[in-house]
Design a protein around this motif. Structure first.
Motif, PDB file in Angstrom:
ATOM      1  N   THR A 190     -32.569 -13.318 -85.822  1.00  0.00           N
ATOM      2  CA  THR A 190     -32.540 -13.623 -87.259  1.00  0.00           C
ATOM      3  C   THR A 190     -32.881 -12.393 -88.099  1.00  0.00           C
ATOM      4  N   VAL A 191     -33.150 -11.270 -87.429  1.00  0.00           N
ATOM      5  CA  VAL A 191     -33.443 -10.027 -88.160  1.00  0.00           C
ATOM      6  C   VAL A 191     -32.152  -9.245 -88.382  1.00  0.00           C
ATOM      7  N   LEU A 192     -31.415  -9.051 -87.300  1.00  0.00           N
ATOM      8  CA  LEU A 192     -30.095  -8.426 -87.373  1.00  0.00           C
ATOM      9  C   LEU A 192     -29.111  -9.431 -86.772  1.00  0.00           C
ATOM     10  N   ASP A 193     -28.341 -10.026 -87.633  1.00  0.00           N
ATOM     11  CA  ASP A 193     -27.449 -11.114 -87.234  1.00  0.00           C
ATOM     12  C   ASP A 193     -26.562 -10.717 -86.035  1.00  0.00           C
ATOM     13  N   PRO A 194     -26.396 -11.644 -85.082  1.00  0.00           N
ATOM     14  CA  PRO A 194     -25.571 -11.338 -83.891  1.00  0.00           C
ATOM     15  C   PRO A 194     -24.107 -11.008 -84.207  1.00  0.00           C
ATOM     16  N   GLN A 195     -23.674 -11.276 -85.436  1.00  0.00           N
ATOM     17  CA  GLN A 195     -22.333 -10.816 -85.840  1.00  0.00           C
ATOM     18  C   GLN A 195     -22.187  -9.314 -85.560  1.00  0.00           C
ATOM     19  N   ASN A 196     -23.320  -8.628 -85.627  1.00  0.00           N
ATOM     20  CA  ASN A 196     -23.284  -7.183 -85.415  1.00  0.00           C
ATOM     21  C   ASN A 196     -22.855  -6.791 -84.006  1.00  0.00           C
ATOM     22  N   LEU A 197     -23.041  -7.686 -83.051  1.00  0.00           N
ATOM     23  CA  LEU A 197     -22.553  -7.410 -81.688  1.00  0.00           C
ATOM     24  C   LEU A 197     -21.029  -7.363 -81.704  1.00  0.00           C
ATOM     25  N   GLU A 198     -20.459  -8.304 -82.451  1.00  0.00           N
ATOM     26  CA  GLU A 198     -19.004  -8.351 -82.554  1.00  0.00           C
ATOM     27  C   GLU A 198     -18.472  -7.103 -83.276  1.00  0.00           C
ATOM     28  N   GLU A 199     -19.196  -6.702 -84.319  1.00  0.00           N
ATOM     29  CA  GLU A 199     -18.744  -5.533 -85.091  1.00  0.00           C
ATOM     30  C   GLU A 199     -18.863  -4.253 -84.251  1.00  0.00           C
ATOM     31  N   GLU A 200     -19.947  -4.135 -83.501  1.00  0.00           N
ATOM     32  CA  GLU A 200     -20.083  -2.965 -82.608  1.00  0.00           C
ATOM     33  C   GLU A 200     -18.953  -2.957 -81.583  1.00  0.00           C
ATOM     34  N   THR A 201     -18.617  -4.141 -81.104  1.00  0.00           N
ATOM     35  CA  THR A 201     -17.556  -4.240 -80.101  1.00  0.00           C
ATOM     36  C   THR A 201     -16.218  -3.787 -80.685  1.00  0.00           C
ATOM     37  N   LYS A 202     -15.924  -4.241 -81.899  1.00  0.00           N
ATOM     38  CA  LYS A 202     -14.675  -3.811 -82.536  1.00  0.00           C
ATOM     39  C   LYS A 202     -14.674  -2.300 -82.742  1.00  0.00           C
ATOM     40  N   GLN A 203     -15.827  -1.793 -83.194  1.00  0.00           N
ATOM     41  CA  GLN A 203     -15.912  -0.362 -83.479  1.00  0.00           C
ATOM     42  C   GLN A 203     -15.661   0.501 -82.247  1.00  0.00           C
ATOM     43  N   TRP A 204     -16.415   0.248 -81.192  1.00  0.00           N
ATOM     44  CA  TRP A 204     -16.348   1.181 -80.066  1.00  0.00           C
ATOM     45  C   TRP A 204     -15.092   0.980 -79.228  1.00  0.00           C
ATOM     46  N   THR A 205     -14.620  -0.267 -79.108  1.00  0.00           N
ATOM     47  CA  THR A 205     -13.351  -0.433 -78.380  1.00  0.00           C
ATOM     48  C   THR A 205     -12.235   0.274 -79.130  1.00  0.00           C
ATOM     49  N   SER A 206     -12.270   0.222 -80.456  1.00  0.00           N
ATOM     50  CA  SER A 206     -11.227   0.894 -81.235  1.00  0.00           C
ATOM     51  C   SER A 206     -11.349   2.413 -81.115  1.00  0.00           C
ATOM     52  N   VAL A 207     -12.580   2.917 -81.132  1.00  0.00           N
ATOM     53  CA  VAL A 207     -12.772   4.365 -80.941  1.00  0.00           C
ATOM     54  C   VAL A 207     -12.162   4.792 -79.600  1.00  0.00           C
ATOM     55  N   PHE A 208     -12.375   3.975 -78.574  1.00  0.00           N
ATOM     56  CA  PHE A 208     -11.849   4.307 -77.241  1.00  0.00           C
ATOM     57  C   PHE A 208     -10.378   3.956 -77.093  1.00  0.00           C
ATOM     58  N   GLY A 209      -9.838   3.215 -78.060  1.00  0.00           N
ATOM     59  CA  GLY A 209      -8.436   2.804 -77.955  1.00  0.00           C
ATOM     60  C   GLY A 209      -8.207   1.787 -76.851  1.00  0.00           C
ATOM     61  N   ILE A 210      -9.215   0.921 -76.628  1.00  0.00           N
ATOM     62  CA  ILE A 210      -9.053  -0.134 -75.621  1.00  0.00           C
ATOM     63  C   ILE A 210      -9.100  -1.503 -76.307  1.00  0.00           C
ATOM     64  N   SER A 211      -8.666  -2.527 -75.621  1.00  0.00           N
ATOM     65  CA  SER A 211      -8.542  -3.850 -76.230  1.00  0.00           C
ATOM     66  C   SER A 211      -9.899  -4.452 -76.600  1.00  0.00           C
ATOM     67  N   GLU A 212      -9.904  -5.201 -77.710  1.00  0.00           N
ATOM     68  CA  GLU A 212     -11.109  -5.914 -78.166  1.00  0.00           C
ATOM     69  C   GLU A 212     -11.376  -7.151 -77.330  1.00  0.00           C
ATOM     70  N   THR A 213     -10.438  -7.490 -76.477  1.00  0.00           N
ATOM     71  CA  THR A 213     -10.599  -8.653 -75.608  1.00  0.00           C
ATOM     72  C   THR A 213     -11.115  -8.158 -74.262  1.00  0.00           C
ATOM     73  N   PRO A 214     -12.223  -8.740 -73.800  1.00  0.00           N
ATOM     74  CA  PRO A 214     -12.764  -8.223 -72.535  1.00  0.00           C
ATOM     75  C   PRO A 214     -11.813  -8.432 -71.366  1.00  0.00           C
ATOM     76  N   LYS A 215     -11.874  -7.490 -70.441  1.00  0.00           N
ATOM     77  CA  LYS A 215     -11.066  -7.593 -69.228  1.00  0.00           C
ATOM     78  C   LYS A 215     -11.751  -8.492 -68.229  1.00  0.00           C
ATOM     79  N   ARG A 216     -13.087  -8.498 -68.336  1.00  0.00           N
ATOM     80  CA  ARG A 216     -13.844  -9.284 -67.381  1.00  0.00           C
ATOM     81  C   ARG A 216     -15.114  -9.787 -68.052  1.00  0.00           C
ATOM     82  N   VAL A 217     -15.499 -11.017 -67.762  1.00  0.00           N
ATOM     83  CA  VAL A 217     -16.709 -11.599 -68.334  1.00  0.00           C
ATOM     84  C   VAL A 217     -17.564 -12.115 -67.182  1.00  0.00           C
TER      85      VAL A 217
END
Ligand SMILES: *[C@@H]1O[C@H](CO)[C@@H](O)[C@H](O)[C@H]1NC(C)=O
Ligand SMILES: *[C@@H]1O[C@H](CO)[C@@H](O)[C@H](O)[C@H]1NC(C)=O
Ligand SMILES: *[C@@H]1O[C@H](CO)[C@@H](O)[C@H](O)[C@H]1NC(C)=O
Ligand SMILES: *[C@@H]1O[C@H](CO)[C@@H](O)[C@H](O)[C@H]1NC(C)=O
Length: 320
Positions: free
Chosen positions: A224-251
């Motif tokens: 509740t301090v840093l909303d977990p939405q930020n996990l999604e935003e970090e994921t979009k950011q770094w996958t895009s920097v690397f040029g890889i898909s935002e959809t995980p290959k494995r979970v």
């Protein structure tokens, strides 16, 4: 509010970790190079160093200090075992001891801000102890996790990898001054697409085409301090920097703990995200996962293959 929450949780950790028996002690370094914001430098150099020691920087959380980060985690004791150096910077923001993850200076390569102060510590230690320039790492929780995102974005030429617990993407806290608290970002209201997030990272160091440090991020779903939405935003950011898909290959479910889910992106090795079900902002560090991500148990000086920046992924270093 958010700061007091952090403070209480960290005190709990301190009590258990301060009983470590170490070969050396935390040392203050008064002068270490360009440091426009007067960030304080503390370093732990184990009595026995690995040949060409790797370096791990551990920026603290809000209301934290270098000393608290030092006793509040087992990395100094691990430095003793594996011979790497750990650096503990202390924030100059006396009002709340949060990091400058807001100023354009920090968000720009060689621009200044707290980020440059921390990078100067790394450069100083590399020089002084003959450290391995290909194996510099940064890890933190909360404000320290935000700084981990910032350092990877502004200094992709310095770091090999980062590990961020309960942070926000690079640039999410951007705002006026060196100690700006972005309520919007904290509440998960700054939502961008990967292209936009990645552009912020690229603009931090225009023209840079070299190696990009790999990143792992962790976040609790009950934060509740840093909303977990930020996990999604970090994921979009770094996958895009690397040029890889935002959809995980494995979970992988229940990894490394029950209720935690690990998502692996691309072909693995560059970005991974952990969602911790029911975990608050007081997210526990996952020492084994971090040590493995950084490959810090590996001693490269003897020609062993360790993770490094050199070739991007695992790379055989020349023995020296
Ligand atoms: C830098 O910080 C240290 C301690 O944090 C303080 O003692 C010193 O006065 C500061 N220097 C300047 C120039 O602000
Ligand atoms: C940010 O800082 C860099 C380097 O100091 C400068 O070139 C750039 O114009 C600044 N950008 C903004 C938006 O102020
Ligand atoms: C991302 O956002 C920008 C700006 O709003 C937009 O121009 C672009 O089309 C978006 N990209 C994707 C892939 O949605
Ligand atoms: C070289 O490093 C590896 C990995 O840390 C270690 O297992 C091995 O014993 C080391 N060899 C020598 C000769 O130091």
């Amino acid at each position: 509010m958010h700061f007091s929450l952090l403070f209480t949780s960290i005190l709990g950790i301190t009590a258990t970790a301060s009983s470590q028996i170490l070969s050396s002690s935390l040392t203050h370094i008064p002068s270490f190079g360009p440091n426009p914001r007067n960030v304080s430098m503390y370093i732990y150099v184990p009595k026995t160093l690995a040949p060409k020691p790797p370096i791990l920087a551990i920026p603290h959380w809000c209301h934290g200090t270098a000393q608290a980060a030092f006793v509040g985690s087992p990395y100094a004791s691990l430095s003793d075992t594996y011979g790497f150096i750990s650096i503990y910077p202390s924030s100059p923001n006396t009002a709340d001891q949060c990091w400058d993850v807001s100023s354009n200076a920090s968000l720009t390569h060689q621009g200044g801000g707290d980020a440059l102060g921390i990078v100067s510590m790394v450069r100083w230690a590399l020089e002084k102890y003959g450290g391995d320039r290909e194996r510099v790492f940064v890890m933190g929780t909360s404000s320290g996790a935000m700084m981990t995102n910032v350092l990877l974005g502004s200094y992709p030429d310095v770091f090999a990898a980062g590990s961020a617990f309960a942070g926000v993407p690079f640039g999410c806290f951007a705002g006026p001054g060196f100690d700006y608290w972005s309520d919007e970002c904290a509440k998960g209201k700054i939502v961008k697409n990967g292209t936009e997030w990645a552009a912020m990272v690229r603009n931090a160091y225009p023209g840079y085409t070299g190696f990009r440090p790999k990143m792992q991020v962790f976040h609790g779903t009950a934060d509740t301090v840093l909303d977990p939405q930020n996990l999604e935003e970090e994921t979009k950011q770094w996958t895009s920097v690397f040029g890889i898909s935002e959809t995980p290959k494995r979970v992988d479910k229940d990894t490394p703990l029950k209720g935690w889910t690990k998502s692996i992106y691309g072909d693995g090795g560059r970005f991974e995200a952990y969602e911790a079900e029911g975990v608050t902002h007081d997210i526990p560090n996952q020492v084994d996962v971090v040590m493995e991500w950084f490959d810090l148990k590996c001693k490269s000086g003897n020609g062993t293959m360790c993770f490094s920046r050199k070739s991007g992924m695992y790379n055989k270093l020349v023995a020296e």
